[in-house]
Design a protein around this motif. Structure first.
Motif: not given
Lengths: 464, 369
Positions: B35, B38, B148, B152, B155, B168
């Motif tokens: 993910s 990660r 993170f 985020d 992203r 994945s």
């Protein structure tokens, strides 16, 4: 304390005590580590120091503990109270703190017997002072004789609620109401398991007797309760709930809740043991074989930490795990193990007959587990609400570790033991991964906090 | 729709590259085997440090610092950044001399961001420090962010502009068929004319598929964090002759790193803490802040990162394959560089040149001659 033992047992409740005694009886060097100041675990808390009068109020099941503890005291087992285990790995290294000093010890076999904890279940107002777990109320009674002075409301689902109500009744506590949040349709769900449960009928008889006695004393149990809410400014002032379509309010400064118990899996997870989601017990439990072997060689688990079975089952499982450790250490052969374990295996099977019935009867409804209210705090340490968790899922964070990174839920001193399962439930219900697929928070040692000074005292010979 | 660029690795580098490309109208697809964020991107120490960089990294680090100070205009979030400065303390005369030489070297290269401060100024900035220190090297506009949250923000901004992201997706095979790249995975094939390798600790596998063997070593630097404390220190603290990175985060917790490595099982992506090394870190902290003896450590962890033998990243074109680019091997100090790396790779792809000096990061330095 030595730096190596053949067998180290973590937890001095029924499983740990029975295992330690059994192993030492066969001449094994055993260290028994426990975080409490005295042996007995939560179930037999303060069993050695309790006044006779209070002990009799707690009933025969409680008094069973004195026998187990006295055998420990007569044995050669090295017993370390007030000892926290903060780390465990697959190399069978155990990090602990004893007398404010950290140490790392090793063992050939490790038995985790660290029991269960109450299932955390957030509802509106559950973090207000005056709202406590029923188990905590019971511990205060066992250890210190402390009972609610101004009356109490008991709410939730599970056998402990009934037992505590009965104990409080005998201790003269004013019980304002018992709110049973078990849905009525659970009776149907449990019915198919009743015949098997009757094979361990003494548990059911005891429950019925408690109920009857409470009723005779005029204590009302309200059934089919939903939408429990605690309110108050600085602390609990009143609770509200819904019964059969009608809203009720009750004034109280103390509410004790209980929603069943779940295994303590922090150490087994720290070591990397495999765990499965048990949909009947509604909790994670470590994968174990019938002797208590986990997925990691040398790590055994017995008692409620391996799946909820109660105190008697824990004792049997503890003795069986000790036999397995003896077998692994070549103190006895397989045939001896099987022969010596025959009775405990039989008794454990019989004791467990009641479990499927209880699990179905006290099955927590999904609605309760998933926390209806966005404003309700889920992670108490970091004060993260259900709404923030749902928001993180909506933003594409679909498992509990991503939600943890994003919201900080589970990053406080409790290491997520209070919120992990709830967060998984909310994620699954919000369109994220299912609990089994999404998995649990990855463990971040230490399992319990350790001070910088304690850590600094480890490995003094290590240099930059 | 078929993208123009396939990016392998949904970490900060991958999304930074995607963001810069999509802003210039290029369609991108980001693939990640797990993910987003990660590994290293999500769990690093969050340092925004120009201080004490390798000379080769100084120009791009200074450019990255400018971008971090205006990060909200790039990703609509401040990424929880703070800029209270980073400090490297001298505990003795020898340390002080090392730091003075360093400051002179940086000045000699034409940069002004690193500066020597005396004892008085040090204790004015860090009154909580143990009294034995002599002075320090400081970069006043350095700071830190929350990794993170930064990941985020990058992203979400990239996705809002049209970048596609697939979690994945593990690249099982990477091939060039003469016209385009084809990445095969259990979840199907992904095709694009251009490929970017932002695969972090797994980047050597991607490079190998491009015909390039690199001596990348995965490692897992350990970090630990304490309970929340009342605010008592602002700048990030390091030491001239000890392994230490020490800061009080926005919420009052102390984040302690020391570049000590956990035991890593790379295949299973698991780490075991090396408590002997963490004990060393605890002793280092107590030497500089003895008042913290009873502060509780609540968590330790180690993210998996890519280390190169010279501790410098690989940034640039593939030396063997057409239309392929690398950005990996940041050796545990990539967080700060991430915005500028996006810019560099996007310029290489779209302009065939970059304004930044990236020759030292060429992958060919590892190719046998």
């Amino acid at each position: 304390m030595k730096d190596h033992y053949s067998l180290v047992i973590v937890g001095a409740g029924p499983a740990g005590l029975a295992a330690a005694v059994n192993a030492a009886h066969h001449g094994l060097d055993v260290a028994l580590l426990d975080e409490q100041p005295a042996p007995g675990g939560q179930i037999y808390r303060a069993i050695e120091s309790i006044p006779a009068e209070r002990s009799s109020l707690l009933g025969a099941e409680y008094q069973r503990g004195s026998e187990l503890v006295s055998v420990l005291r007569d044995s050669s087992i090295e017993y370390y109270p007030d000892t926290q285990v903060w780390s465990l790995n697959r190399k069978l290294e155990i990090g602990l703190v004893c007398s404010n000093t950290a140490a790392m010890i090793t063992a050939n076999q490790i038995l985790l017997a660290n029991g269960a904890m109450e299932r955390p279940l957030p509802f509106p107002g559950w973090t207000l002072p005056g709202v406590m777990n029923a188990g905590a109320g019971q511990i205060l009674f066992k250890a210190h004789g402390i009972v609610p002075a101004d009356g109490v409301v008991l709410a939730g689902s599970g056998p402990l609620l009934l037992l505590l109500a009965w104990q409080y009744l005998h201790a003269g506590v004013k019980i304002k109401a018992i709110l049973d949040l078990t849905p009525v349709h659970n009776h149907l769900r449990a019915l198919p398991y009743l015949p098997r449960a009757l094979l361990a009928g003494h548990y059911l008889m005891k429950g019925m007797a408690y109920k009857k006695e409470l009723k005779r004393a005029g204590i009302s149990t309200l059934h089919n309760i939903s939408e429990l809410r605690a309110s108050g400014r600085e602390q609990l002032e009143s609770i509200s709930f819904r019964q059969n379509g009608r809203q009720h309010v009750l004034e109280t400064e103390l509410l004790l809740t209980h929603f069943g118990v779940i295994p303590h899996t922090q150490l087994s997870r720290a070591a990397g043991c495999r765990h499965d989601w048990d949909s009947s017990q509604q909790c994670w439990r470590p994968q174990l074989d019938e002797w208590g072997n986990s997925s990691i060689d040398g790590i055994l688990i017995a008692g409620d930490g391996g799946g909820i079975g109660g105190a008697r089952t824990a004792e049997h499982a503890g003795r069986l795990a000790a036999l397995e450790a003896l077998h692994q250490l070549a103190k006895i052969d397989q045939r001896q193990r099987d022969r010596l374990g025959r009775k405990d295996r039989k008794w454990m099977r019989e004791d467990l007959h009641v479990r499927p019935f209880l699990e179905a009867f006290f099955h927590i409804p999904g609605k309760l587990l998933r926390v209806p209210d966005d404003g309700t705090i889920v992670c108490r340490c970091e004060e993260v609400t259900a709404g923030e968790i749902r928001m993180a899922v909506a933003n594409g964070h679909s498992d509990s570790n991503q939600v943890k990174f994003q919201t900080r839920c589970g990053m406080g001193p409790c290491q997520g033991r209070q919120c992990a399962d709830v967060v998984e439930n909310i994620i699954a219900a919000t369109g994220g991964d299912s609990i089994a697929r999404g998995g649990h928070y990855r463990g971040r040692p230490p399992v319990t906090p350790l001070t910088l000074g304690q850590l600094a005292s480890l490995y003094p010979e290590e240099k930059e | 729709m078929k993208p123009d660029v396939l990016i392998i690795g949904g970490g900060l580098m991958g999304f930074s590259v995607a963001l810069q490309l999509v802003k210039r109208g290029t369609r991108c697809k980001v693939l990640d085997k797990d993910s987003a964020g990660r590994h290293a991107s999500g769990v690093n120490a969050g340092g925004l440090r120009q201080l004490n960089r390798h000379p080769a990294e100084i120009p791009i680090s200074v450019a990255a610092a400018d971008m971090w100070h205006n990060i909200e205009s790039l990703v609509d979030s401040d990424c929880d950044t703070r800029f209270p400065g980073q400090i490297r303390v001298a505990e003795n005369a020898e340390d002080m001399q090392l730091l003075e030489e360093r400051a002179a070297m940086v000045r000699g290269l034409g940069f002004e961001h690193e500066e020597i401060i005396d004892r008085d100024e040090l204790y004015r900035l860090v009154p909580a420090l143990a009294p034995h220190c002599k002075g320090a090297l400081i970069c006043r506009n350095d700071g830190y962010g929350r990794p993170f949250h930064a990941l985020d923000a990058f992203r979400r901004k990239a996705l809002s502009l049209g970048v596609e992201y697939h979690a994945s997706v593990r690249a099982d095979a990477i091939e060039h068929n003469g016209n385009e790249w084809c990445v095969s995975s259990e979840k199907g094939e992904f095709r694009a004319p251009v490929l970017v390798n932002c695969a972090g600790a797994w980047a050597a596998r991607v490079a190998a598929a491009l015909g390039e063997s690199v001596p990348l070593k995965p490692g897992a630097p350990m970090l630990m964090i304490t309970e929340r404390l009342p605010r008592f220190i602002e700048p990030v603290i390091g030491a001239a002759s000890r392994k230490l990175s020490f800061k009080q985060m926005q919420n009052g917790t102390l984040l302690i790193g020391g570049a000590h490595m956990a035991e890593l099982d790379f295949e299973h992506q698991t780490t075991d803490m090396d408590w002997a090394k963490l004990a060393l870190s605890a002793r280092t902290v107590m030497a500089l802040f003895p008042q913290l003896e009873n502060v509780r450590i609540v968590r330790t962890w180690a993210g998996i990162e890519a280390f190169m033998p010279d501790n410098l990243p690989v940034i640039g074109r593939s030396s063997r394959s057409p239309y392929a680019y690398h950005a990996f091997g940041f050796s545990a100090h990539g967080f700060q560089l991430s915005p500028v790396v996006g810019k560099i790779i996007s310029q290489l792809i779209l302009d065939e040149r970059t304004e930044f000096p990236i020759e030292p990061f060429n992958i060919q330095r590892f190719c046998k001659r």
